[in-house]
Structure formats: C-alpha cells, structure tokens
Write a protein that holds these residues in place. Sequence first.
Motif, PDB file in Angstrom:
ATOM      1  N   CYS A  58       0.874  -1.177   0.000  1.00 39.88           N
ATOM      2  CA  CYS A  58       0.000   0.000   0.000  1.00 39.88           C
ATOM      3  C   CYS A  58       0.908   1.224   0.000  1.00 39.88           C
ATOM      4  CB  CYS A  58      -0.850   0.047   1.263  1.00 39.88           C
ATOM      5  SG  CYS A  58      -1.984  -1.338   1.368  1.00 39.88           S
ATOM      6  N   MET A  89       0.214   3.916   1.869  1.00 38.77           N
ATOM      7  CA  MET A  89       0.248   4.287   3.280  1.00 38.77           C
ATOM      8  C   MET A  89      -0.289   3.114   4.070  1.00 38.77           C
ATOM      9  SD  MET A  89      -1.326   5.643   6.147  1.00 38.77           S
ATOM     10  CE  MET A  89      -2.803   6.600   5.966  1.00 38.77           C
ATOM     11  N   TYR A  90       0.400   2.740   5.149  1.00 39.85           N
ATOM     12  CA  TYR A  90      -0.056   1.620   5.952  1.00 39.85           C
ATOM     13  C   TYR A  90      -0.887   2.118   7.127  1.00 39.85           C
ATOM     14  CZ  TYR A  90       2.893  -1.105   2.968  1.00 39.85           C
ATOM     15  OH  TYR A  90       3.431  -1.681   1.847  1.00 39.85           O
ATOM     16  N   CYS A  91      -2.203   1.820   7.044  1.00 34.67           N
ATOM     17  CA  CYS A  91      -3.138   2.277   8.058  1.00 34.67           C
ATOM     18  C   CYS A  91      -2.932   1.458   9.323  1.00 34.67           C
ATOM     19  CB  CYS A  91      -4.561   2.087   7.568  1.00 34.67           C
ATOM     20  SG  CYS A  91      -4.815   2.743   5.917  1.00 34.67           S
ATOM     21  N   CYS A 119      -5.305  -1.567   9.960  1.00 30.22           N
ATOM     22  CA  CYS A 119      -5.594  -2.429   8.802  1.00 30.22           C
ATOM     23  C   CYS A 119      -6.094  -3.815   9.209  1.00 30.22           C
ATOM     24  CB  CYS A 119      -4.345  -2.578   7.946  1.00 30.22           C
ATOM     25  SG  CYS A 119      -4.653  -3.618   6.506  1.00 30.22           S
ATOM     26  N   VAL A 159      -0.576  -7.635   4.709  1.00 28.17           N
ATOM     27  CA  VAL A 159      -0.196  -6.376   4.068  1.00 28.17           C
ATOM     28  C   VAL A 159       1.219  -5.988   4.490  1.00 28.17           C
ATOM     29  CG1 VAL A 159      -0.692  -3.898   4.141  1.00 28.17           C
ATOM     30  CG2 VAL A 159      -2.538  -5.520   3.687  1.00 28.17           C
ATOM     31  N   GLY A 190      -6.267  -5.828  -1.943  1.00 27.77           N
ATOM     32  CA  GLY A 190      -4.895  -6.208  -1.585  1.00 27.77           C
ATOM     33  C   GLY A 190      -4.723  -6.033  -0.084  1.00 27.77           C
ATOM     34  N   GLY A 191      -3.723  -5.321   0.325  1.00 25.87           N
ATOM     35  CA  GLY A 191      -2.923  -4.318  -0.302  1.00 25.87           C
ATOM     36  C   GLY A 191      -3.751  -3.350  -1.147  1.00 25.87           C
ATOM     37  N   ARG A 246      -7.149   2.716  -1.582  1.00 27.78           N
ATOM     38  CA  ARG A 246      -7.100   3.942  -0.787  1.00 27.78           C
ATOM     39  C   ARG A 246      -6.162   4.967  -1.432  1.00 27.78           C
ATOM     40  NH1 ARG A 246      -6.514   5.424   5.663  1.00 27.78           N
ATOM     41  NH2 ARG A 246      -8.052   7.062   5.357  1.00 27.78           N
ATOM     42  N   HIS A 286     -11.683   4.658   0.336  1.00 26.59           N
ATOM     43  CA  HIS A 286     -11.686   4.475   1.788  1.00 26.59           C
ATOM     44  C   HIS A 286     -11.322   5.822   2.431  1.00 26.59           C
ATOM     45  CE1 HIS A 286      -9.532   2.142   5.337  1.00 26.59           C
ATOM     46  NE2 HIS A 286     -10.189   3.191   5.749  1.00 26.59           N
TER      47      HIS A 286
HETATM   48  S1  SF4 Z   1      -5.072  -2.581   2.816  1.00 25.07           S
HETATM   49 FE1  SF4 Z   1      -6.316  -0.716   3.044  1.00 25.07          FE
HETATM   50  S2  SF4 Z   1      -6.568  -0.449   5.250  1.00 25.07           S
HETATM   51 FE2  SF4 Z   1      -4.847  -1.891   4.946  1.00 25.07          FE
HETATM   52  S3  SF4 Z   1      -3.038  -0.580   4.952  1.00 25.07           S
HETATM   53 FE3  SF4 Z   1      -3.655  -0.830   2.836  1.00 25.07          FE
HETATM   54  S4  SF4 Z   1      -4.943   0.945   2.397  1.00 25.07           S
HETATM   55 FE4  SF4 Z   1      -4.797   0.778   4.631  1.00 25.07          FE
END
Ligand code: SF4
Length: 391
Positions: A128, A130-132, A135, A141, A173-174, A205, A233
């Motif tokens: 990704c 940015m890593y939320c 998640c 991920v 995904g991801g 996202r 998202h």
């Molecule tokens: S999969 Fe979605 S919620 Fe999870 S880190 Fe990636 S963008 Fe964020």
Amino acid sequence: MSWETFRRIPIWKDVPLEQWETYRWQMTNRIQTVEQLRQVIRLTPSEEHAVTRKSGRFIMGIPPYWAALMDPEDPTCPIRRQAVPVEDEYRLSPNDMIDPLAEDSHMPVPGLVHRYPDRVLLLVVEVCSMYCRFCTRSRVVGTSAGFSRPANIDQAIDYIRAHRKIRDVLISGGDPLTLSDERLDEVLTKLSMIPHVEFVRIGTRNPVTLPYRVTESLCAVLKKHKPVWMSLHFNHPKEVTPPVQRSCGMLADSGVPLGSQTVLMKGINDRPAIMKKLFHELLKIRVRPYYIYQCDPVKGTSHFRTPVATGLAIIEKLRGHTTGYAVPTFVVDGPGGGGKIPLMPNYVVAYKDGVWTLRNFAGKLFTYKEEQTNGAGSRTVSVEPSYVLIQ
Ligand code: SF4
Ligand SMILES: *Cc1c(COP(=O)(O)O)cnc(C)c1O
C-alpha cells in the motif's frame, strides 16, 4: 490546514511541485524510519517507542503527501493517528485476532476469498502507499505473501473462470493501485475475457492517501474496461483536500462510479457531526458513502474500537436528517467469517397482525396497515415475525 503545508517542512521545502505531484517521487520518499518522521512531527514518547520497536511491528510507510497533512504538534490529529504507530498497538486485548474475518480459511486458492455465492475478493498485491494502523489485513499487508506473483493471480483467475456463479470480482490487496497501469490493465483484461464476470470493483485507498496516483494514463486503462467501479476508503473530512478532489473528479469523469468505505474509530470519526461533514464532502466530489465498518478486532487495534452503539447512534443522527445518499450502511463484519452484517437503529415499535407501528427520524409514530391478502393466487411475502424485534 492547506495541503501545501509541506513547504513548512525543511526536508521538502525545495521540492519542485512537478516532482511532489508524482506517484514515483512520493513512493521513493515515503517515511519509513524514526529519523525521517522526526523531521516532520514532534514525536511523543509513545510514538517514538512504537516506531523504533524491533520486533512484531506492523510496517510503517507514509507518503510525504499524507505526512504533510499531519498536525506536527497534536498527537490526536486524525490524519496522524491513522499513520503513525503508538505503543497501544502492542497492548493485546483478549478479543484480538490475527485474521478476524477468517479470510485465510476461505481461500480456495491463495489470494482469493470466496465467501459469498456470486462474488469474490481477489487480492492482487500486498503493498500500500500508506499503511493504516488499523488495517484488517495487517497479517499479510506489507509482507511477502506473494499475491502479486503472476502465477498466483493466474491461478485465482482460473478459479473464477471455472466458477460460473461469480459475477462480481472485487480486486483488493494491499492496494491494487500500487500495481503499474500495465499490470492492472493485464488483470482487468483477463477478467474481462471471462463471460460470466459482469463487473469488477477496485478497492483502493490510493486516491485518498496518495492522490497523484490518479493520472490520465490510469484513467485510460479504467475507461477501456468499463464497467469498473471503485471502493475508496475515507475516514475523516480532513482527507478531502484539493488534490483528492481532483483525483476523484478525474475518476468520476472517466465513468467510474465511486463509493467510500469508512472505518469507525475512537477519537477519529466517532462523532455524528464529523461523519456527517465527511459524507457531505464526499457527495460534493461524487463519492457515495457505501459502508461504515465497525472496527474489526484485529490484533493491536483495541485502542481504535468503539462500542457498537456508537455506529448505531451515528446512523440515527444521519438517516432522515440529511440526504439519503449521505447515509451509508453500518456493518459489523462477523468475526470468524460471517461476512458483513448490517445494523440499523430500530424503527419498528410494534408489529401485530399486519399492523406496523413505526417511528420516523424525529421520533413520531406512524401506523402502516398491510393488505390482508390471504386468498388464492396471493403473491405477498409475509415477514417472519421472528425478524422483527419488538421492544
Ligand atoms: S489494505 Fe487498506 S486499510 Fe490496509 S493498509 Fe492498505 S490501504 Fe490501509
Ligand atoms: C466485502 C466483501 C465482499 C463484497 O461485499 P459487498 O457487500 O458486495 O460490497 C466480497 N467478498 C468478501 C470476502 C468481502 O469481505
């Protein structure tokens, strides 16, 4: 806060705008270490400890675009809390699970979750932008689970081809938009060659966390494969910046219907006024609020979780009080693999013999009387009274 606040951050103040606005530059310059992070915000001891922790850490990655939106002084900033680890992530609750939605056990082939009869979730990449911190899929991920390997994707596509009941494929995904336009085009092309796949959705996202990913060239790929829908998202009105307005505008102009999923989180968006503002902002950029998710019991996220009643109270304050399009469905994803279960405030006050006593958004009572059609040839489906919760 204006999105051009990145100029106040010394490490970026001389970056040419043409470079700042590229996906490549943003990905190359993502914040991944405590030293980099320290140059952007004043770290709290909790953030400092969490970021420097050696083991068991969920990957951190913050594009400069997102980092520049974070309040450097306020650790409760909703943009910052979504991206910067804190010590609470290492506090485990007895409810925590590694894979709360039991996705791994619903994968007939790696990277393909088949939970519902007519649609599947296809995981095509682990990366990704940015890593939320919250998640749901943090178990895979940012790891090397291998979903993006061509052989893996081909095996999943073979499965879809062999199962003719699958009419809807959700690519996720991801973040699928971390794939190149060419790779995405390949996946979409393969899916479009399967006659029973009626439409695809891309869950991403990137248009929010790194809006410069949306380019003319990406839009050309999406147009080619119509109908493609997108599930974005968004979690907070601060995410709707001028670059995001632009990215969503380009996608909508390309004929891609846009929806948004929102994760309900304590201290971020658990107030009706914030949610309402967010959904109003989304309608302005042609994004339809689709779901509010109760925060899944993922390992290390208990500090984000609200009571379920919070989500119900938010819906109660929206439905009837504002545009119907601004009211998403509140769902709890049933832990263990139950799928999305919708929850609504209760509008049924009483039900007896075809007479429904209902309340409206303002609390007034109304009666609806059903026709009594018990005669032959009646096609009326009567509600099982057991579905009706009478208080
Ligand atoms: S999969 Fe979605 S919620 Fe999870 S880190 Fe990636 S963008 Fe964020
Ligand atoms: C969310 C989800 C879908 C899509 O559900 P919709 O309600 O149709 O948006 C499909 N498969 C899985 C495994 C999901 O988690």
